[in-house]
Write a protein that holds these residues in place. Structure first.
Motif, PDB file in Angstrom:
ATOM      1  N   GLY A  22      -5.423   0.203  -8.025  1.00 26.21           N
ATOM      2  CA  GLY A  22      -6.037   0.744  -6.505  1.00 26.21           C
ATOM      3  C   GLY A  22      -6.838  -0.186  -5.742  1.00 26.21           C
ATOM      4  O   GLY A  22      -6.901  -0.347  -4.539  1.00 26.21           O
ATOM      5  N   LEU A  55      -8.428   5.998   1.463  1.00 28.64           N
ATOM      6  CA  LEU A  55      -8.890   4.904   0.610  1.00 28.64           C
ATOM      7  C   LEU A  55      -9.655   5.255  -0.808  1.00 28.64           C
ATOM      8  O   LEU A  55      -9.139   4.768  -1.900  1.00 28.64           O
ATOM      9  CB  LEU A  55     -10.410   4.172   1.349  1.00 28.64           C
ATOM     10  CG  LEU A  55     -10.405   2.574   1.214  1.00 28.64           C
ATOM     11  CD1 LEU A  55      -9.162   1.948   1.338  1.00 28.64           C
ATOM     12  CD2 LEU A  55     -11.530   2.211   1.927  1.00 28.64           C
ATOM     13  N   THR A  56     -10.107   6.520  -0.569  1.00 20.57           N
ATOM     14  CA  THR A  56     -10.509   6.992  -1.914  1.00 20.57           C
ATOM     15  C   THR A  56      -9.630   7.398  -2.727  1.00 20.57           C
ATOM     16  O   THR A  56      -9.497   7.485  -4.200  1.00 20.57           O
ATOM     17  CB  THR A  56     -11.771   8.401  -1.841  1.00 20.57           C
ATOM     18  OG1 THR A  56     -10.968   9.286  -0.820  1.00 20.57           O
ATOM     19  CG2 THR A  56     -12.840   7.793  -1.096  1.00 20.57           C
ATOM     20  N   THR A 105     -16.346  -0.123  -4.865  1.00 21.30           N
ATOM     21  CA  THR A 105     -14.950  -0.595  -4.082  1.00 21.30           C
ATOM     22  C   THR A 105     -14.966  -0.235  -2.821  1.00 21.30           C
ATOM     23  O   THR A 105     -14.326  -1.271  -2.020  1.00 21.30           O
ATOM     24  CB  THR A 105     -13.885  -0.012  -4.891  1.00 21.30           C
ATOM     25  OG1 THR A 105     -13.926  -0.147  -6.159  1.00 21.30           O
ATOM     26  CG2 THR A 105     -12.542  -0.596  -4.526  1.00 21.30           C
ATOM     27  N   LEU A 106     -15.424   0.740  -2.366  1.00 20.34           N
ATOM     28  CA  LEU A 106     -15.302   0.920  -0.882  1.00 20.34           C
ATOM     29  C   LEU A 106     -16.096   0.154  -0.281  1.00 20.34           C
ATOM     30  O   LEU A 106     -15.770  -0.255   0.915  1.00 20.34           O
ATOM     31  CB  LEU A 106     -15.766   2.586  -0.623  1.00 20.34           C
ATOM     32  CG  LEU A 106     -14.758   3.845  -1.145  1.00 20.34           C
ATOM     33  CD1 LEU A 106     -15.360   4.949  -0.328  1.00 20.34           C
ATOM     34  CD2 LEU A 106     -13.441   3.538  -0.512  1.00 20.34           C
ATOM     35  N   SER A 161     -19.785   4.514   1.825  1.00 17.04           N
ATOM     36  CA  SER A 161     -19.790   3.703   0.377  1.00 17.04           C
ATOM     37  C   SER A 161     -21.348   3.442  -0.256  1.00 17.04           C
ATOM     38  O   SER A 161     -21.639   3.735  -1.350  1.00 17.04           O
ATOM     39  CB  SER A 161     -19.014   2.260   0.498  1.00 17.04           C
ATOM     40  OG  SER A 161     -19.403   1.896   1.812  1.00 17.04           O
ATOM     41  N   ILE A 210      -6.695   6.089  -3.367  1.00 17.98           N
ATOM     42  CA  ILE A 210      -5.954   4.987  -4.001  1.00 17.98           C
ATOM     43  C   ILE A 210      -6.999   4.637  -5.043  1.00 17.98           C
ATOM     44  O   ILE A 210      -6.463   4.034  -6.081  1.00 17.98           O
ATOM     45  CB  ILE A 210      -5.853   3.730  -2.725  1.00 17.98           C
ATOM     46  CG1 ILE A 210      -4.591   4.080  -2.030  1.00 17.98           C
ATOM     47  CG2 ILE A 210      -5.660   2.539  -3.495  1.00 17.98           C
ATOM     48  CD1 ILE A 210      -4.005   3.017  -1.106  1.00 17.98           C
ATOM     49  N   VAL A 211      -8.352   4.394  -4.603  1.00 21.93           N
ATOM     50  CA  VAL A 211      -9.139   3.685  -5.533  1.00 21.93           C
ATOM     51  C   VAL A 211      -9.560   4.620  -6.606  1.00 21.93           C
ATOM     52  O   VAL A 211      -9.625   4.211  -7.790  1.00 21.93           O
ATOM     53  CB  VAL A 211     -10.558   3.423  -4.683  1.00 21.93           C
ATOM     54  CG1 VAL A 211     -11.714   3.110  -5.421  1.00 21.93           C
ATOM     55  CG2 VAL A 211     -10.309   2.332  -3.682  1.00 21.93           C
ATOM     56  N   ALA A 256       0.787  -1.146  -0.147  1.00 21.66           N
ATOM     57  CA  ALA A 256      -0.111  -0.051   0.027  1.00 21.66           C
ATOM     58  C   ALA A 256       0.845   1.318   0.081  1.00 21.66           C
ATOM     59  O   ALA A 256       0.506   2.320  -0.508  1.00 21.66           O
ATOM     60  CB  ALA A 256      -1.100  -0.039   0.940  1.00 21.66           C
ATOM     61  N   VAL A 279     -14.659  -3.104   0.730  1.00 20.10           N
ATOM     62  CA  VAL A 279     -13.940  -3.112   1.841  1.00 20.10           C
ATOM     63  C   VAL A 279     -14.509  -2.901   3.087  1.00 20.10           C
ATOM     64  O   VAL A 279     -14.464  -3.623   4.117  1.00 20.10           O
ATOM     65  CB  VAL A 279     -12.798  -1.828   1.771  1.00 20.10           C
ATOM     66  CG1 VAL A 279     -11.999  -1.718   3.025  1.00 20.10           C
ATOM     67  CG2 VAL A 279     -11.825  -2.052   0.461  1.00 20.10           C
ATOM     68  N   LEU A 303      -7.312  -5.403   2.661  1.00 17.23           N
ATOM     69  CA  LEU A 303      -8.774  -5.967   3.446  1.00 17.23           C
ATOM     70  C   LEU A 303      -8.531  -7.185   3.926  1.00 17.23           C
ATOM     71  O   LEU A 303      -8.698  -7.776   4.912  1.00 17.23           O
ATOM     72  CB  LEU A 303      -9.870  -5.805   2.736  1.00 17.23           C
ATOM     73  CG  LEU A 303     -11.116  -6.463   3.211  1.00 17.23           C
ATOM     74  CD1 LEU A 303     -11.710  -5.755   4.623  1.00 17.23           C
ATOM     75  CD2 LEU A 303     -12.400  -6.628   2.154  1.00 17.23           C
ATOM     76  N   ALA A 319      -6.655  -2.048  -2.410  1.00 13.48           N
ATOM     77  CA  ALA A 319      -7.340  -1.939  -1.039  1.00 13.48           C
ATOM     78  C   ALA A 319      -7.894  -3.390  -0.753  1.00 13.48           C
ATOM     79  O   ALA A 319      -8.087  -3.397   0.553  1.00 13.48           O
ATOM     80  CB  ALA A 319      -8.723  -0.950  -1.584  1.00 13.48           C
TER      81      ALA A 319
END
Lengths: 627, 560, 99
Positions: free
Chosen positions: B83, B512-513, B371-372, B435, B515-516, B50, B375, B91, B87
């Motif tokens: 990304g 997180l956002t 995606t979020l 999310s 990366i995604v 990461a 996770v 997880l 994530a």
């Protein structure tokens, strides 16, 4: 100064975290810690208020951007606060009344072994409510919106060992969630319409979009407000919510949380101003609820439920005023604040009565308590005078203005609304007098052997006295010089309504209906002794006791219907969806059972099969060649 | 050639699995600690990934490794992460230590009460493969991580299928001893659930295998040499060298999608999940729903959309409707359940509906939110399910009706259960809210009606969570739960960090956002979809410069 | 001499063997008949080898012999063990190999 805004929210949040995660070590000091953080928040609020008063009205709004919360593509939600006059009003109301009720609870909850947790939840509520009124965009408001819902859930169900309390808590959360659906769809619609959901840009550009969209947004916001503020048709949870401890009823279900709907509509004023259809719906909901709540309040024998009906009705006034547009916003908020004082005071008084009466809530088992609880009697009495609109007290100023504004709406509509508001005032006078007479006057209807009414300790009576002072003087203070209206004007805008009746005429009409209401109540409950068991009553009384049958409707249509639906689905899932799969498996099993019989175990039959197979292969090869 | 970080992250749990299995039978607790150590080390490696990962860097995949494997068929050992994969790897590796800790005693020898009346030596505990339990968990971890990393379709397929084997044994071999009909009946139910799990997923996998081979044949036909490389295929299509033809593309898409829809699971292919989650122990149930199932939704994003963009757009309406049915249907069925674990399983079906809805809404918010969601759902379901597992292990029953008033005797347990439940119903301030709202907004901005109906899910979620909480935790204390102990230290260590993480990601999801987002932009550009524009263009309001600072870099990114 | 005659012979031998397998019950006889069929095939292979003028057929014939030898070893062992346990060598009595 603007850096203090976050502290406003942070203080009670820290308190909540400390109390809820601290464990039993904090049991002995929990109530002091909780009250300390509430008072700290009030102190910060007061400091900000003082600072704000020092500035010119146009430059009073403060803004604090903390960080970018959810940035995904064009979707940008920030954690940012906005403190303008409207938010400031709420901050002072929330932290002020909140602090008083924290202090009151020290006495009220003294014998509860989970008192630490109670204060943790109260602090959590304060934090969420402050977040709600300080947010600078709808999504952050939504966080506070559901946060207060959670706190309300936890506090209504605080005595969880009582199944009725747990059910009431669940019901409150669920009904609120229906309203929340409205708010979340409204936010989505704002996002697709404006590309943002921050107050500033959305409210500034309502002119640029179609009226249809604005009406839709307005109606969805109204749905949200109905849920949170217990307006028809989502009002059914408020009566049950009285299962919670009385300070909770005073703080959450009278003074602050239930008024969040009024805040939402007032804050979104620009949307409603541009969408007359949505505004009409708001006014209709308010007018219906103010009568609905008042009628329910007349029939209840449970003192808290009678007050809950009254709360519903008073918020109906506010919603109606907010629906009237710029002529009503300021009065809606003004009534909200005065109501915050006198209704919180009334609830605390009710709590004090219950405290002295072994938690009895049935008014038919009270009577003649004025001699035993003088302080409670006086403070409750002042709150009573304020709510019925006795001249000179808070309720008189704020309610009168709303009735005036209702007439000023103009046309038939104005007459209907004004009439409804006047009728509501009469009923208010009736049921509040009823509560007053049944509780403090008349014969004792309790058993002196078992119940020993006594005045509550100082820690409880002092907050009641403070609130009583507020309910006496706040209205006059706000009305002198149109102080309150001018204070809010930069945010909500203000227009003078042109009433077909003069102000004096409206006031005299209000006085007349007030006297009629009080008189009828006196005739029914003051002159005659009150029976200790409720008489059967008329059809309307019986319906009103059952919240005008709304719960029965919900039960039959939603609960029963839902149960049938889920049961059918569970059955279908098992027999059809899963059955199809298992059926395939069974078919395969059956087929292989048949095929298995070819496997006889006799070598020579295998040999014949092989021979046959070989012959078929040879024949096939030859045939293919031949072709 | 740099250190093969991705291979190492997958190899470490694999080595751990072998090492754990090799621990002598007598040293049970050594095996547990060994497994825990390996899972923690893997998580550390995932954190390294990461941090080494640069959001928004050039090229869709980073930290790539590429080796020829089966030359004759163009199969390569290609690894790389975007990304989304980072994530999900984080997880997975995060959850495994908690799964191991929560299952600390789940595979201990049974105190054999049933056998004592059968005449065998009473008090002689029945042996269970303790080492095997933890080795299998690590094996699943290794395969899941590899399937998140693989950028070669065939390589992915191998691990996608291979993880069924350890999962089969985990479901079928270990129960929670909370079955009403005694251990024998429980064993029958378990093996039914395990076989159902295996058959469902194998059926999906075999159809996918046909599609994989079909894809190879098509590329061999048009590019000269067949390939399974995702990147190569995407680039060839972009360059116009590869055109599968509408019919073929749709067939291949369906083949892939079917397998992923079984795994995810999407209505009406969901019925294996309640059985599997109900019969398995709580940690294994977490493994199923929070880890293994995520491979299905992940693969939709990575393979379905990128390999077959045209077919994905073609199938979108049907898939959206199925996802919507999943949301409402799963929630309604959750309301009707009598078994705690099955209730959580149906709730998961509802949540997977949201994830798939977000993926196929084809908007930045939808896919980013999906995606979020993967996770957050992993963490929240883990918290709720593990708390439920602790509850069930205390009372020895999975039936909701057997509980009542637990809050009074075990307040901490009830509190964690409530927080897990609140996360499941997407309370704002908790991670799942972020999310879920993104998915709803993303769906609404393109398909308003579907978005509105999906919003019903939030009311139903409140219903099933609160009814569950009310029936188990509140009310008068039941006789059977009166002596229930509160959470032990080990159990608190399991749920407390998960709850902390839920709160943190709810308040500050930006790591997180960040990366995604670039990965979502890439996927959307491959599918050739753009976000719908708002109806009104709002200019920055005077004094409202608050939105300015985040805007420029975001827009540049979108323009790319 | 015309090589086709050898093929006729091979076909005849194969048929005799096949008939024996199907008709006889004694395992030993069935076994001998199988050998007869194998050798018929060998004969055909060798003949074809001669006719086409290459050695492939002969090589395969050798393979067949090796496989046949191995098969005899296993097969006879099975027959002997069946005879020991059941005191009969009838193939119809041994039908355990079914589902």
């Amino acid at each position: 100064m603007e850096n203090l805004i976050a502290l406003l929210v942070a203080a009670p949040l820290v308190g909540a975290a400390l109390l809820l995660c601290g464990g039993s070590r904090l049991d002995r000091a929990g109530h002091w810690i909780g009250s300390l953080f509430a008072v700290a928040s009030f102190a910060i609020g007061a400091a900000l208020f003082a600072d704000m008063l020092g500035k010119s009205p146009e430059h009073r709004a403060l803004h604090q951007h903390l960080y970018s919360w959810i940035p995904v593509g064009g979707f940008r939600a920030d954690v940012a606060f906005q403190l303008d006059q409207l938010s400031m009003t709420f901050v002072l109301l929330i932290t002020g009344v909140g602090s008083l009720i924290h202090i009151y609870s020290i006495g009220y909850m003294a014998h509860d072994d989970r008192r630490r947790r109670f204060f943790g939840y109260l602090n959590l509520f304060l934090a969420a409510m402050l977040l709600l009124v300080l947010a600078d965009n709808y999504l952050l408001l939504y966080v506070g919106w559901e946060g207060v819902g959670l706190a309300s859930y936890l506090l209504i169900g605080f005595w969880q060992h009582k199944p009725s309390a747990a059910t009431a808590a669940k019901k409150a959360f669920l009904v609120n969630r229906v309203g929340d659906m409205g708010l979340s769809i409204a936010i989505m619609l704002m996002f697709t319409t404006f590309g943002t959901f921050a107050f500033g840009p959305v409210l500034a550009s309502t002119g640029a979009t179609s009226q249809g969209r604005l009406t839709a947004i307005g109606l969805l916001l109204l749905l949200a407000a109905c849920g949170k503020s217990a307006q028809v048709p989502l009002q059914s949870w408020l009566g049950d919510a009285m299962e919670g401890p009385t300070p909770v009823s005073a703080l959450i279900h009278a003074a602050t949380m239930v008024t969040a709907g009024v805040y939402l509509i007032t804050r979104s004023g620009a949307v409603f101003n541009a969408a007359p259809d949505a505004q009409a719906a708001v006014v209709a909901v308010g007018a219906v609820t103010l009568l609905f709540g008042a009628i329910v309040g007349c029939a209840k024998d449970d003192i808290k439920k009678a007050l809950a009906g009254s709360t519903m009705s008073q918020i109906g006034y506010m919603i109606m005023a907010a629906g009237l547009g710029p002529i009503g916003y300021a009065f809606a908020i003004m009534h909200l604040v005065t109501h915050g004082f006198f209704k919180a005071g009334l609830f605390l008084g009710a709590g004090s009565v219950m405290h002295g009466m072994n938690d009895e809530v049935d008014m038919r088992r009270y009577g003649g308590l004025r001699r035993y609880m003088p302080v409670t009697f006086v403070t409750f009495g002042l709150g009573y005078l304020a709510i019925i609109g006795f001249p000179g007290l808070s309720g008189f100023f704020s309610k009168d203005k709303i009735i005036e504004a209702a007439f000023a709406k103009g046309g038939t509509e104005g007459w209907i609304l004004g009439g409804a508001a006047l009728l509501g005032a009469a009923i208010t006078a009736f049921y509040m007098t009823r509560v007053m007479l049944m509780t403090f006057f008349g014969e004792k209807r309790w058993d002196p052997e078992e119940v020993h009414p006594h005045e509550s300790p100082k820690v409880m009576t002092i907050p009641m006295i403070v609130l009583a002072l507020g309910s006496v003087f706040a209205g006059a203070l706000f009305s002198v010089n149109e102080n309150f209206v001018r204070w809010l004007e930069p945010v909500t805008s203000f227009a003078h309504g042109h009433s077909p009746l003069s102000a004096t005429a409206v006031t005299s009409a209000t006085m007349v209906v007030l006297i009629i209401g009080v008189g009828i109540a006196w005739a029914m409950y003051g002159r005659r002794p009150v029976p200790a068991t409720a008489p059967r009553g008329s059809l309307l009384t019986r319906a009103a006791r059952r919240d005008l049958l709304q719960d029965d409707f919900n039960h039959v249509v939603l609960v029963r219907g839902g149960e049938h639906l889920t049961r059918t689905l569970v059955y279908l899932d098992h027999s059809v969806v899963d059955g199809a799969v298992n059926g395939t498996a069974a078919t395969m099993g059956g087929l292989s059972g048949r095929l298995r019989q070819l496997q006889s175990g006799f070598v020579r039959s295998y040999a014949v099969q092989m021979l046959g197979g070989a012959a078929v292969l040879v024949a096939a090869t030859l045939l293919m060649r031949g072709v | 050639m740099s250190f093969p970080l991705l291979t190492a992250t997958a190899a470490l749990p694999a080595i751990g699995a072998v090492a754990t299995a090799a621990v002598p039978a007598a040293k049970r607790s050594a095996a547990k600690w060994l497994a825990l150590a390996f899972s923690l080390a893997t998580f550390a490696l995932a954190l390294v990934i990461a941090f080494r990962f640069v959001p928004g860097a050039k090229g869709p995949y980073q930290l790539t490794e590429s080796h020829a494997w089966i030359r004759d068929f163009g199969v390569r050992y290609d690894l790389g992460v975007d990304g989304i994969a980072v994530a999900l790897i984080a997880l997975t590796t995060l959850l495994i230590p908690f799964v191991i800790l929560a299952g600390w005693h789940d595979a201990d020898p049974l105190e054999d009460t049933a056998a004592s009346d059968g005449g065998s030596a009473a008090g002689n505990p029945r042996w269970r493969p303790t080492q095997g339990f933890f080795a299998l968990i690590l094996a699943v971890e290794a395969m899941v991580v590899l399937s998140f990393e693989a950028t070669d379709v065939f390589l992915f397929y191998i691990f996608f299928e291979a993880m069924l084997i350890p999962m089969y044994f985990l479901i079928g071999g270990f129960g929670d001893g909370a079955h009403a009909g005694g251990e024998d009946q429980a064993a029958t139910q378990r093996s039914y659930a395990a076989v159902k799990f295996l058959l469902y997923n194998l059926a999906g996998g075999l159809i996918m295998l046909a599609a994989v081979i079909g894809l190879y044949a098509a590329t061999a036909d048009q590019l000269g040499t067949g390939t399974f490389s995702l990147q190569q295929i995407v680039e060839a299509r972009a360059a116009g060298k590869l055109d599968l033809g509408t019919g073929t593309e749709r067939l291949l898409f369906l083949g892939f999608f079917f397998a992923f829809a079984v795994k995810a699971p999407l209505w009406p292919l969901h019925t294996w999940l309640p059985n599997a989650m109900g019969e398995a122990t709580a940690p294994v149930a977490v493994l199923i729903t929070a880890v293994v199932d995520k491979v299905g939704t992940f693969a939709m994003l990575r393979f379905c959309l990128q390999l077959f963009p045209g077919a994905s757009r073609w199938a979108t309406p049907v898939i959206l409707v199925l996802a919507l049915i999943s949301i409402v249907y799963g929630a309604l069925l959750a309301v009707g359940q009598r078994d705690i674990k099955r209730l959580i399983a149906y709730a998961s079906i509802s949540h997977f509906g949201f994830i798939i809805l977000g993926i196929f809404a084809m908007t930045t918010q939808g896919q980013g939110g999906a995606t979020l969601y993967m996770v957050n759902h992993g963490i929240s379901t883990a918290a709720l399910m593990l708390a439920a597992g602790f509850l069930i292990s205390r009372r020895g029953s999975r039936l909701i009706a057997d509980y009542g008033g637990v809050q009074k005797v075990a307040p901490v347990l009830a509190g964690t259960f409530l927080v897990g439940g609140l996360a499941t119903l997407s309370l704002p301030g908790m991670a799942p809210f972020v999310s879920e709202f993104l998915v709803l907004v993303g769906t609404f901005s393109r398909y308003p009606v579907i978005g509105i109906i999906a919003t019903l899910g939030i009311v139903l979620a409140a219903l099933y969570v609160l009814v569950l909480y009310q029936r188990t935790m509140t009310g008068p204390v039941r006789e059977e739960v009166r002596t229930m102990p509160d959470l032990r230290i080990r159990e608190l260590v399991v749920v407390a960090p998960l709850i902390a993480l839920l709160l943190f990601l709810g308040v500050y999801p930006k790591p997180l956002t960040d990366i995604v987002n670039p990965a979502v932009h890439h996927t959307l550009s491959v599918v050739d979809k753009k976000d719908p524009k708002p109806a009104v263009q709002v200019n920055a309001v005077p004094g409202g410069g608050r939105h300015g600072h985040a805007a420029p870099d975001q827009d540049v990114e979108a323009a790319k | 001499m015309n090589p086709v005659y050898y093929l006729y012979l091979a076909a005849l031998l194969f048929t005799i063997g096949g008939a024996g397998v199907l008709i006889r019950r004694n395992a030993i006889v069935v076994f001998m008949c199988i050998e007869l069929m194998l050798n018929a095939c060998n004969l055909a292979f060798v003949t074809f080898s001669r006719m086409h003028g290459n050695l492939d057929g002969q090589i395969i014939a050798f393979f067949t012999m090796v496989v046949a030898a191995a098969e005899v070893v296993v097969g006879l062992a099975i027959i002997v063990s069946i005879f020991r346990t059941r005191h009969t060598a009838s193939v119809d009595d041994a039908s355990l190999m079914k589902l």
